[in-house]
Structure formats: C-alpha cells, structure tokens
Design a protein around this motif. Structure first.
Motif, short mmCIF file in Angstrom:
data_model
loop_
_atom_site.label_atom_id
_atom_site.label_comp_id
_atom_site.label_asym_id
_atom_site.label_seq_id
_atom_site.Cartn_x
_atom_site.Cartn_y
_atom_site.Cartn_z
N HIS A 118 -7.93 5.09 0.55
CA HIS A 118 -8.61 4.94 2.07
C HIS A 118 -8.00 6.14 2.75
O HIS A 118 -7.08 6.72 2.74
CB HIS A 118 -8.14 3.66 2.56
CG HIS A 118 -8.46 2.30 1.79
ND1 HIS A 118 -9.63 1.76 2.26
CD2 HIS A 118 -7.71 1.53 0.80
CE1 HIS A 118 -9.64 0.75 1.59
NE2 HIS A 118 -8.60 0.67 0.46
N SER A 119 -8.87 6.15 3.81
CA SER A 119 -8.53 7.60 4.66
C SER A 119 -8.56 6.82 6.23
O SER A 119 -9.36 5.95 6.41
CB SER A 119 -9.20 8.76 4.49
OG SER A 119 -10.48 8.45 5.10
N SER A 173 -9.60 10.23 0.08
CA SER A 173 -9.28 8.86 -0.41
C SER A 173 -9.28 8.94 -1.76
O SER A 173 -8.56 8.23 -2.55
CB SER A 173 -9.99 8.07 0.35
OG SER A 173 -11.37 7.72 -0.41
N THR A 188 -3.30 4.08 0.19
CA THR A 188 -3.80 3.43 -1.40
C THR A 188 -3.27 2.18 -1.59
O THR A 188 -2.20 2.05 -1.34
CB THR A 188 -3.36 4.62 -2.48
OG1 THR A 188 -4.19 5.68 -2.14
CG2 THR A 188 -4.08 3.93 -3.68
#
Length: 305
Positions: free
Chosen positions: A224-225, A238, A280
């Motif tokens: 994820h970001s 990500s 993450t």
C-alpha cells in the motif's frame, strides 16, 4: 409440582444432578485433591505449554504458557459454584505443616462462564513458586446459591517434577503465536521500500511460525501507499514494498508457492495520516479460512475484487 419448590431447593437439586459433592454445612465447602489423587499433567508443543491439575468436584486448575506470551493461570469449572465478584487468593500451608501463616496474594475477579478465575503473569508466577515451596494456593469466593464460602485449593503434590518439564517446554516455545503475527504490518517512510532491523525481526518470527504450523496454507503480502503523488507511481511503489517483503520471506525458506503478492497503491487507506498508509501487510491464511470475504484495507486481508 416442580415449579412450586423453593428456589434454593431447585438449585440444590441442579447441583446434585451434576454429581457435585459439596462437603461441610449447607452447600458450601472446600475442593481440592488429596495425597492419593493429586496429579499434574503437562501438555507440550512449540505453540503452548500447559500444566493441568484436576480439582475433584470442582474442575481444573491450569497454568498456561502460550508462545510469545507470559505464564498465566486459570480455574475451569462446568458447574456454576462461585458468585461473580471479588474473591480472595491466599497461599496456605498444608495440614502437615502447622504453624505456617497463610499469605495473601491479592484480590481475584470471579466472572461468569466456564473459566471463572483468570490470573495475569505476576500472580501466576507467585502461585507456581508457592507450589514449589510446598504451599497450597486457595481461591475463596461466596457461592452463587446461598453466599456461603467456596474454597478451591490447588495441590502441590506431584507438582515439582512436572514443573521442571514445563520449564524445558517453555524454553522451546516459538517466539510468537498466531494471534500476534497472523495479521502483521510493516510501515515504510515516505518513498521508501527498505526494511529496517525491526522489520526483519518481525519477518523472521513469521518464518519461524510458518515452519512449525502446517495448517497455514497461504501467505498474503499486500503493498500500500499514501495518496501523495500520482496514482501510477503510488501503485508501483506499493508493488515494490510488497515484493521486498515477499523476497525476504522466500530468502528465509518460505515456499514461494505459498506467497501471494498484491499491490493496491493508495486504494485502501486505513487513516487520514499519510504515515499510516505507507505499509505492507502480511496475513497468514489457515486451512478452511475464506479470504475472498475480506478486504485489503485492514491488516493484510484479501481484496474484494
């Protein structure tokens, strides 16, 4: 008619029907094993070490030590004998050691359910040490039926030998349990895809657990970001974050076929703070679980689509 019987009589009949013998006056009394029937049993694995003691007429006394946690203690009973509320915990000398004064350990909370007494680590350690010293921990609480005291005594007889075996078991426990690492998260600095020493320590614990628990059939790694920058770059970042975690796991011996890597970019924020979303997540799926019903916006659940 049964419905016309006094409530106290009905309570007594219910207890007798369960086969519970309550010595002494009324329905209250003491429960505890004697010299002839005091036994301790050790259940051992890399996931948990448990010392179990049968308390005749009451249920069981259990010392439990789960991987990644401290020693705990609880009483189990299928019969509702103690009234919920504040009880006392005292360490007493057995009858053959007269003159030794009892020592108060403190107040215990008696709750509803089949596990009415649960003690945290400090009190559990005090109980274990008192048993090693030849003493008898005793929990006392008013009965639920007439308020008379109910005493549950834990016998020290045959405890020492099994406790030494427990110590060997505890030394070989895994560093973590499934509740601690079944859903894990690694947080990254802005724009970063580098693992810290702490991150690698967490992943090493996951690797150790996977080597022991054959019921884990899948490892989901979701990158994820945050929402800073454009979505294309965020998704690529990500993916890199997820891959660096997956590659570390593979490098430590995790079967690549177990690992599913997914990149979500900024699609599933978990908070309004950008730092919380640069992450993450790692989720271990055991046999029989259905990941398709979960989403990736939590701690590593599978995405909905």
């Amino acid at each position: 008619m049964v419905s016309d019987l006094p409530k106290k009589t009905l309570n007594m009949l219910a207890i007798l029907a369960l086969g519970v013998f309550l010595p002494g006056s009324g329905l209250a009394g003491s429960y505890g094993a004697g010299i002839s029937n005091s036994q301790w049993y050790l259940s051992e694995s890399v996931f948990e070490c448990s010392l179990v003691h049968e308390v005749p007429g009451y249920g069981r006394a259990v010392f439990s030590h789960r991987a990644g946690e401290s020693l705990s203690f609880f009483l189990e009973s299928e019969s509702r004998l103690m009234r919920p509320g504040r009880g006392s915990l005292v360490v007493e000398a057995p009858a053959w050691r007269p003159g030794t004064a009892p020592k108060s350990v403190g107040v215990v909370h008696v709750s509803e359910g089949h596990r009415p007494v649960s003690l945290e680590s400090r009190q559990a350690v005090i109980l274990a040490q008192s048993l090693l010293d030849g003493m008898r921990p005793t929990v006392t609480r008013a009965s639920w039926y007439d308020g008379s005291p109910v005493r549950v005594q834990v016998s020290n007889i045959n405890f020492n030998g099994q406790y030494q075996r427990y110590r060997s078991c505890a030394a070989n426990l895994l560093p973590v349990n499934i509740d601690q690492i079944g859903r894990s998260k690694i947080v990254f600095a802005s724009g970063s895809k580098t693992l810290s020493e702490a991150d690698m320590g967490l992943l090493d614990d996951i690797v150790a657990y996977l080597a022991a628990d054959i019921t884990v059939e899948r490892v989901f790694v979701d990158g994820h970001s945050d929402r800073i920058g454009n979505r294309i770059d965020n998704r690529a970042l990500s993916e890199e974050r997820a891959n660096v975690v997956a590659e570390y796991l593979k490098g430590r011996g995790v079967d690549p076929d177990m690992i599913t890597v997914r990149a979500h970019g900024d699609q599933y924020p978990v908070s309004g703070r950008a730092a919380d979303n640069r992450r993450t997540t790692i989720r271990l799926q055991r046999e029989g679980e259905r990941p398709g019903l979960q989403q990736a916006n939590g701690y590593g659940g599978a995405s909905a689509g």
